[in-house]
Design an enzyme around this catalytic site. Structure first.
Site, short mmCIF file in Angstrom:
data_model
loop_
_atom_site.label_atom_id
_atom_site.label_comp_id
_atom_site.label_asym_id
_atom_site.label_seq_id
_atom_site.Cartn_x
_atom_site.Cartn_y
_atom_site.Cartn_z
CG HIS A 153 -1.86 4.03 3.43
ND1 HIS A 153 -3.15 3.71 3.79
CD2 HIS A 153 -1.28 2.87 3.04
CE1 HIS A 153 -3.35 2.42 3.61
NE2 HIS A 153 -2.23 1.89 3.17
CB SER B 39 -0.93 0.01 1.22
OG SER B 39 -1.75 -1.14 1.23
#
Length: 340
Positions: free
Chosen positions: A315, A263
């Site tokens: 992230h 991610s």
């Protein structure tokens, strides 16, 4: 990952975004507004009466009434642009079952008219060379994007290794094959975990979402900046994500015991798109694409806030790393900005 929660998030946020973009009354967006309202209504009823499966029910409605029509409409436009009006008409007619809007009916009538004219011209005159060119097959999605294909295969191969090694839900198994653990990195000097964790995933759903995001976002960026720059962006963003999580854990801002997944790399691609488009903000459609990237970031942040199992720190660090790389690794003019 909790699939019910993920689908519930999609079934709520996606229709709201559609309504936000099509808020003006009348016009050609009426069909999308109705579809979005129907998805929200189905999701709301499911939440009230079948909460344990509300995500699956709302997600199914989202997939059928919003996702499939959107993908099909794009494909229909591509077919028409290639002069394949017959296929475009048939696809439009099939889409009307899920999306019976006036706009789509108008498109189907237009394609039928163009198909008739095309057949008449083909019968009484030779096919021009230009028509032959436009009717050639559309290039594959991965053409001129080999790095994306290789990275997808590497992630899939790593997941197969996880399966053969043991249960991916077992923290001990993940520890042995390279999960990111700040304590192991800082105290034991296992810096290789910063890299290996980028190719491990906590289940098939986790892998599927990351690979799908890479498939959608990766090829256009790779065609714009080149395979080498794209690969560097992917890997360095991922390492920035891992290193950022370790640093934030050490100073006590976050608490992470074990982390896996690509991610951070994917958010690096999003950030690189933002940096690349900001660098070429005067190019056609650049501002609209920047707005789309900003919307992706907002949605991802909202998802992170609503999902405790997801690392927002990873992230955001990947996003920041990708953004600066996008500014640095985009020396060329925007030649393929409008391509998919």
């Amino acid at each position: 990952m909790d699939l019910n929660h993920i689908f519930l998030f999609l079934a709520v946020v996606s229709p709201l975004l559609v309504l936000a973009r099509a808020w003006r009354p009348g016009g050609t967006n009426r069909g999308w507004r109705i579809a979005a309202i129907v998805v929200l209504a189905i999701t709301g009823l499911a939440w009230m009466f079948w909460r344990a499966a509300a995500g699956y029910i709302g997600g199914g409605a989202w997939f059928a009434l919003l996702f499939l029509p959107a993908v099909g409409s794009r494909k229909m436009t591509e077919l028409a642009a290639r002069g394949d009006y017959k296929s475009a008409r048939k696809l439009g007619a099939a889409l009307q079952i899920l999306h019976p809007s006036a706009e789509l009916r108008e498109h189907v009538r237009l394609f039928h008219h163009l198909e008739t004219r095309q057949n008449h011209r083909t019968t009484f005159s030779p096919v021009p060379v230009e028509d032959e060119i436009t009717q050639q097959p559309r290039r594959p999605h991965f053409r001129h994007a080999p790095a994306v294909l290789i990275l997808i295969l590497l992630n899939a191969a790593a997941f197969l290794f996880e399966i053969s090694f043991g249960d991916w839900n077992d923290s001990e198994v993940l520890h042995q094959i390279g999960a990111l653990e700040p304590y192991a990195v800082v105290v034991q000097g296992e810096y290789w975990r910063l890299f290996t964790a980028l190719f491990l995933h906590g289940g098939f759903a986790h892998l599927l979402f990351n690979v799908f995001a890479l498939y959608v976002l990766g090829p256009p960026l790779e065609r714009s900046i080149g395979a080498v720059r794209f690969t560097l962006c992917y890997l360095i963003s991922g390492l920035a994500s891992s290193a950022g999580v370790v640093l934030l854990t050490v100073i006590g801002l976050v608490q992470v015991t074990q982390l896996v997944g690509a991610s951070g790399c994917i958010m690096g691609i999003v950030g690189a798109w933002a940096g690349f488009l900001l660098r070429h903000r005067h190019a056609p459609h650049a501002k609209q694409r920047l707005a789309n990237i900003f919307m992706i970031i907002v949605i991802q942040t909202a998802f992170d806030l609503s999902t405790p199992q997801v690392s927002m720190a990873a992230h955001l660090c990947g996003l920041a790393g990708g953004f600066f790389l996008g500014l640095i690794l985009a020396p060329r003019p925007v030649a393929g900005l409008g391509r998919d």
